[in-house]
Design a protein around this motif. Structure first.
Motif, PDB file in Angstrom:
ATOM      1  N   GLU A 106       5.491 -16.429  -3.298  1.00  0.00           N
ATOM      2  CA  GLU A 106       4.452 -16.732  -2.302  1.00  0.00           C
ATOM      3  C   GLU A 106       4.466 -18.219  -1.986  1.00  0.00           C
ATOM      4  OE1 GLU A 106       4.171 -14.948  -5.049  1.00  0.00           O
ATOM      5  OE2 GLU A 106       2.382 -13.705  -5.081  1.00  0.00           O
ATOM      6  N   TYR A 147      -1.948   0.059  -1.313  1.00  0.00           N
ATOM      7  CA  TYR A 147      -2.407   1.341  -1.842  1.00  0.00           C
ATOM      8  C   TYR A 147      -1.344   2.366  -1.497  1.00  0.00           C
ATOM      9  CZ  TYR A 147      -5.072   5.735  -1.847  1.00  0.00           C
ATOM     10  OH  TYR A 147      -5.493   7.020  -2.048  1.00  0.00           O
ATOM     11  N   ILE A 194      -1.549  -5.365   4.924  1.00  0.00           N
ATOM     12  CA  ILE A 194      -2.364  -4.832   3.837  1.00  0.00           C
ATOM     13  C   ILE A 194      -2.617  -3.328   3.886  1.00  0.00           C
ATOM     14  CG2 ILE A 194      -3.484  -7.034   3.404  1.00  0.00           C
ATOM     15  CD1 ILE A 194      -5.950  -6.073   4.656  1.00  0.00           C
ATOM     16  N   GLU A 222      -1.764 -11.270 -14.482  1.00  0.00           N
ATOM     17  CA  GLU A 222      -1.657  -9.873 -14.915  1.00  0.00           C
ATOM     18  C   GLU A 222      -3.007  -9.188 -14.904  1.00  0.00           C
ATOM     19  OE1 GLU A 222       2.247  -9.163 -15.155  1.00  0.00           O
ATOM     20  OE2 GLU A 222       0.688  -7.673 -15.528  1.00  0.00           O
ATOM     21  N   LEU A 269      -4.010  -8.179 -11.527  1.00  0.00           N
ATOM     22  CA  LEU A 269      -3.230  -7.013 -11.144  1.00  0.00           C
ATOM     23  C   LEU A 269      -3.830  -5.729 -11.680  1.00  0.00           C
ATOM     24  CD1 LEU A 269      -0.887  -7.027  -9.490  1.00  0.00           C
ATOM     25  CD2 LEU A 269       0.525  -7.597 -11.422  1.00  0.00           C
ATOM     26  N   ARG A 287      -5.132  -2.486  -9.519  1.00  0.00           N
ATOM     27  CA  ARG A 287      -4.660  -1.110  -9.719  1.00  0.00           C
ATOM     28  C   ARG A 287      -5.848  -0.184  -9.957  1.00  0.00           C
ATOM     29  NH1 ARG A 287      -0.682  -3.156 -13.469  1.00  0.00           N
ATOM     30  NH2 ARG A 287       1.291  -3.459 -12.363  1.00  0.00           N
ATOM     31  N   GLN A 294      -7.632   0.514  -6.772  1.00  0.00           N
ATOM     32  CA  GLN A 294      -6.952   1.504  -5.934  1.00  0.00           C
ATOM     33  C   GLN A 294      -7.192   2.910  -6.455  1.00  0.00           C
ATOM     34  OE1 GLN A 294      -2.794   0.704  -5.292  1.00  0.00           O
ATOM     35  NE2 GLN A 294      -3.159  -1.264  -4.321  1.00  0.00           N
ATOM     36  N   TYR A 313     -11.069   3.752  -5.715  1.00  0.00           N
ATOM     37  CA  TYR A 313     -11.595   3.780  -4.358  1.00  0.00           C
ATOM     38  C   TYR A 313     -10.597   4.207  -3.303  1.00  0.00           C
ATOM     39  CZ  TYR A 313     -15.274   1.381  -6.834  1.00  0.00           C
ATOM     40  OH  TYR A 313     -16.253   1.064  -7.744  1.00  0.00           O
ATOM     41  N   LYS A 314      -9.378   4.575  -3.718  1.00  0.00           N
ATOM     42  CA  LYS A 314      -8.364   5.081  -2.792  1.00  0.00           C
ATOM     43  C   LYS A 314      -8.069   4.148  -1.638  1.00  0.00           C
ATOM     44  CE  LYS A 314      -8.583   8.701  -5.332  1.00  0.00           C
ATOM     45  NZ  LYS A 314      -7.947   8.451  -6.632  1.00  0.00           N
ATOM     46  N   SER A 315      -8.225   2.885  -1.864  1.00  0.00           N
ATOM     47  CA  SER A 315      -7.743   1.901  -0.899  1.00  0.00           C
ATOM     48  C   SER A 315      -7.552   0.626  -1.695  1.00  0.00           C
ATOM     49  CB  SER A 315      -8.739   1.714   0.245  1.00  0.00           C
ATOM     50  OG  SER A 315      -9.937   1.169  -0.237  1.00  0.00           O
ATOM     51  N   SER A 316      -6.908  -0.339  -1.084  1.00  0.00           N
ATOM     52  CA  SER A 316      -6.626  -1.552  -1.860  1.00  0.00           C
ATOM     53  C   SER A 316      -7.783  -2.543  -1.739  1.00  0.00           C
ATOM     54  CB  SER A 316      -5.330  -2.199  -1.383  1.00  0.00           C
ATOM     55  OG  SER A 316      -5.488  -2.666  -0.061  1.00  0.00           O
ATOM     56  N   GLU A 338      -7.495  -5.608  -1.190  1.00  0.00           N
ATOM     57  CA  GLU A 338      -7.198  -6.461  -0.028  1.00  0.00           C
ATOM     58  C   GLU A 338      -7.762  -5.854   1.253  1.00  0.00           C
ATOM     59  OE1 GLU A 338      -5.205  -5.563  -2.437  1.00  0.00           O
ATOM     60  OE2 GLU A 338      -3.597  -6.970  -2.810  1.00  0.00           O
ATOM     61  N   GLU A 339      -7.523  -4.546   1.440  1.00  0.00           N
ATOM     62  CA  GLU A 339      -7.989  -3.897   2.662  1.00  0.00           C
ATOM     63  C   GLU A 339      -9.499  -3.967   2.783  1.00  0.00           C
ATOM     64  OE1 GLU A 339      -5.896   0.050   3.801  1.00  0.00           O
ATOM     65  OE2 GLU A 339      -5.837  -0.081   1.621  1.00  0.00           O
ATOM     66  N   ALA A 363     -10.834  -7.367   3.502  1.00  0.00           N
ATOM     67  CA  ALA A 363     -10.525  -7.720   4.890  1.00  0.00           C
ATOM     68  C   ALA A 363     -11.444  -7.019   5.871  1.00  0.00           C
ATOM     69  CB  ALA A 363      -9.063  -7.390   5.206  1.00  0.00           C
ATOM     70  N   SER A 364     -11.769  -5.747   5.602  1.00  0.00           N
ATOM     71  CA  SER A 364     -12.615  -5.058   6.583  1.00  0.00           C
ATOM     72  C   SER A 364     -14.057  -5.490   6.549  1.00  0.00           C
ATOM     73  CB  SER A 364     -12.593  -3.529   6.453  1.00  0.00           C
ATOM     74  OG  SER A 364     -11.748  -3.077   5.491  1.00  0.00           O
ATOM     75  N   SER A 375      -4.467 -11.609  -3.271  1.00  0.00           N
ATOM     76  CA  SER A 375      -3.117 -11.055  -3.145  1.00  0.00           C
ATOM     77  C   SER A 375      -2.101 -11.742  -4.035  1.00  0.00           C
ATOM     78  CB  SER A 375      -2.610 -11.191  -1.708  1.00  0.00           C
ATOM     79  OG  SER A 375      -3.450 -10.539  -0.819  1.00  0.00           O
ATOM     80  N   VAL A 376      -2.344 -13.002  -4.315  1.00  0.00           N
ATOM     81  CA  VAL A 376      -1.295 -13.794  -4.949  1.00  0.00           C
ATOM     82  C   VAL A 376      -1.022 -13.352  -6.377  1.00  0.00           C
ATOM     83  CG1 VAL A 376      -2.927 -15.539  -5.728  1.00  0.00           C
ATOM     84  CG2 VAL A 376      -0.533 -16.149  -5.424  1.00  0.00           C
ATOM     85  N   TYR A 377       0.244 -13.380  -6.757  1.00  0.00           N
ATOM     86  CA  TYR A 377       0.630 -13.212  -8.149  1.00  0.00           C
ATOM     87  C   TYR A 377       1.040 -14.607  -8.587  1.00  0.00           C
ATOM     88  CZ  TYR A 377       2.861 -11.417 -12.363  1.00  0.00           C
ATOM     89  OH  TYR A 377       3.206 -11.159 -13.667  1.00  0.00           O
TER      90      TYR A 377
END
Lengths: 322, 325
Positions: free
Chosen positions: A133, A156, A197, B116, B119, B123, B126, B129-132, B134-135, B138-139, B154-156
């Motif tokens: 990144e 996802y 995303i 970690e 991360l 996981r 996800q 809630y069946k979405s990420s 990030e999403e 953002a929404s 988002s960053v690792y």
């Protein structure tokens, strides 16, 4: 054997993807200096007439030979490497090569699963002591926002898709595309965000709704922005993308980078979707991939690639316990 | 160090039965719930949940949600969760709960964890809630705040110790330009830009950022957080300030979050239980030390005087107190 046939055979043995090691051993192994001299005189594509009256190997030719001799080694090493390391090294190559290689970053970021992309990012840190990144965020080009977001994504991967969200995003996207200056599309925050995303299933739904609402394929509308087009294709239709990469690699006028893709695609997709890629290739271009490879590849490199492809077609074999 | 006091041996079955007994009858025996759950670590709580499910064919969490109320309920229902799950749930609640996303929770998620750990939270999110993450972030956000929050989750992040001094120096200048460029050197006005601040804060390693902040102070004569100080209504600048404070000293930052929550400063009354619940098994002891140092009274005293009832008893138990029932 007739000497002229040997000359042709040898020329052929070093004019393709890889080199035909067996022919070279057979022919060169028995030649005397006179035959070598005749060969040099008859192959102006390799040897130039020097003003001091000897046949000189062109420097570009030497580079070419090096590359072709190494093609097998590269394929074997790539195949043996851990997929994470493989992708990390490819990504590093892409960011250091410059703009013409950014498509490779898009390919890796979009065609790997979330966990595999994550693994590549970890490997990148181990190999290069910084995060991808970080490196990507310092690229000076218009695609920067898109590339950074793509390599940072952890999508996802489940089955759930919110159709109404996908539909409204398809609408928003259409408006954004229509209203923007074509060049600025790639920096449009909405577009970048949606592509980087959302889950793949969500994007596929969005593409479908886009066609319904706006009457056109989104790829057509993004035609002028290669990176966005590739992004969508890699995410929604990787087999089509990879088939195209393969046929481009096998064309006569393919450059070095394009030719390297032959190894890359066959090695990196082998345990993923090679079967579907082979079928798509056959469908799109009317010729089986394995036959095309037999035509243009040589020696150990050819045998290796063909065996990688054949194992896809065969039934799964017993894996010996080591 | 943890402040939680949990016994070595315990019986999940007995605990489950004791909890069930606490639910029976007219009211709920909250003291029993506090006594049991307030003295069990994550692994033990998991076993209790399992035992409860097996014996009573009911989800313990559901039961707690229906039997308890108010701040106490919220604290206990967060506490009972497995730590990773809890972080995901807290993030989700912060995003969707009110009209505005509580960006402070997202910043805590992003900056008080290792790469970690972040991360595993993503996981878990996800899965739940069946979405990420990030999403969803953002929404529910917009503009620069959205870009910033999505980028930092988002960053690792690279976690090596190396620092590139030249880069730290030049980025201190870049930051100064964006922060002060529109303000004429002081506080108050809008930032000149946000792109570079977001890029730097969301991609550089922590040691690298600390070096950059040091250079910033050297070059501009004022710390970066001070130069972001200004209009509290400018949420984005406030978020940047919070992020930087968290990067510089997570424990001191969290201690401040707790103090503000106790004093009812700003939003985030649930910050108190959030921080105590998420850190009781980790490093709440060190945070208590910082709190005492900065505020002249212990966190236990502050909680005791500012909260009441079962909520107070539960928090004090997690803080390691045994003797106030």
């Amino acid at each position: 054997m007739d000497p002229p046939n040997d000359f042709e055979a040898l020329a052929k043995a070093i004019s393709g993807f890889g080199v035909d090691e067996d022919s070279m051993i057979l022919i060169l192994g028995k030649w005397h200096p006179e035959q070598l001299g005749s060969f040099r005189k008859r192959t102006p594509q390799f040897f130039l007439e020097d003003e001091r009256l000897f046949e000189r190997l062109d420097d570009n030719q030497i580079a070419y030979f090096t590359k072709e001799f190494l093609r097998f080694k590269n394929a074997v090493v790539q195949w043996t490497m851990h997929p994470w390391e493989r992708d990390a090294r490819l990504a590093h190559e892409a960011v250091t090569k410059g703009p013409q290689a950014y498509g490779l970053l898009i390919e890796i970021a979009c065609t790997r699963s979330s966990e595999e992309l994550l693994g590549a990012r970890k490997a990148y840190q181990s190999l290069f002591n910084q995060s991808i990144e970080d490196v990507a965020s310092r690229i000076q080009c218009i695609e920067r926002k898109l590339l950074v977001a793509l390599v940072s994504s952890f999508r996802y991967e489940g089955a759930q898709v919110n159709d109404s969200t996908a539909r409204s995003e398809a609408r928003t996207l259409g408006v954004a595309i229509k209203m923007s200056n074509k060049k600025n599309l790639i920096e449009d925050d909405n577009i970048v965000r949606m592509l980087t995303i959302r889950s793949r299933l969500h994007l596929k739904a969005m593409v479908k709704f886009y066609k319904e609402i706006h009457g056109r394929d989104i790829s057509e509308d993004l035609e002028s922005v290669m990176s966005l087009k590739e992004t969508i294709q890699c995410l929604c239709n990787p087999q089509t993308y990879f088939s195209k990469v393969l046929i481009d690699a096998l064309k006569d006028d393919a450059d070095d980078d394009m030719k390297e893709a032959l190894t890359r695609v066959i090695v990196t997709r082998n345990n993923v979707d090679m079967k579907e890629i082979i079928e798509e290739f056959d469908k799109q271009y009317g010729v089986p991939l394995s036959r095309k490879i037999e035509e243009v590849a040589l020696g150990n490199y050819k045998d290796f690639l063909v065996s990688l492809i054949d194992r896809i077609k065969e039934k799964p074999i017993e894996i010996p316990i080591m | 160090m943890a402040t939680l006091l949990a016994p070595e041996d315990f019986s999940p079955g007995e605990d489950a039965m004791a909890l069930n007994k606490a639910f029976k009858g007219w009211g709920t025996d909250e003291k029993a719930i506090i006594w049991i759950l307030g003295h069990r670590n994550a692994d033990q709580r998991k076993q209790i949940r399992l035992a409860y499910q097996q014996i009573y064919l009911e989800d313990l969490i559901k039961k707690l949600k229906s039997e308890l109320s108010g701040d106490f309920k919220r604290a206990v229902c967060h506490w009972i969760l497995d730590p990773v799950e809890r972080e995901a749930v807290l993030a989700y609640e912060a995003i969707i709960k009110n009209y505005r996303t509580d960006y402070r929770v997202i910043l805590e998620t992003a900056f008080t964890k290792s790469a970690e750990e972040l991360l595993t939270v993503k996981r878990s999110y996800q899965f739940l809630y069946k979405s990420s993450l990030e999403e969803d972030v953002a929404s529910h956000t917009a503009g620069d705040m959205r870009k910033f929050l999505v980028a930092v989750v988002s960053v690792y992040r690279y976690e090596g110790e190396e620092i590139k001094e030249g880069v730290a120096h030049s980025e201190a200048n870049i930051l100064g330009d964006e922060i002060q460029g529109g303000r004429g050197g002081g506080g108050g006005g809008a930032l000149k830009g946000a792109e570079e601040i977001i890029r730097i804060l969301s991609t550089r390693s922590r040691p690298q950022l600390l070096a950059t902040f040091n250079y910033y102070k050297q070059i501009h004569g004022i710390s970066i957080t001070k130069s972001l100080d200004g209009n509290p209504a400018d949420e984005f600048s406030e978020a940047l300030r919070a992020a930087i404070q968290c990067i510089k000293n997570p424990k001191r930052y969290l201690q401040k979050v707790v103090r503000n929550s106790i004093n009812r400063v700003g939003t985030g009354e649930d910050a108190l239980s959030r921080v105590i619940v998420t850190h009781a098994e980790k490093d709440l002891k060190e945070m208590k030390d910082v709190y005492l140092q900065k505020n002249g009274r212990s966190l236990d005293d502050a909680v005791a005087s500012e909260t009441a009832g079962n909520y107070k008893a539960f928090l004090l138990t997690l803080l390691g107190n045994q003797d106030y029932f």
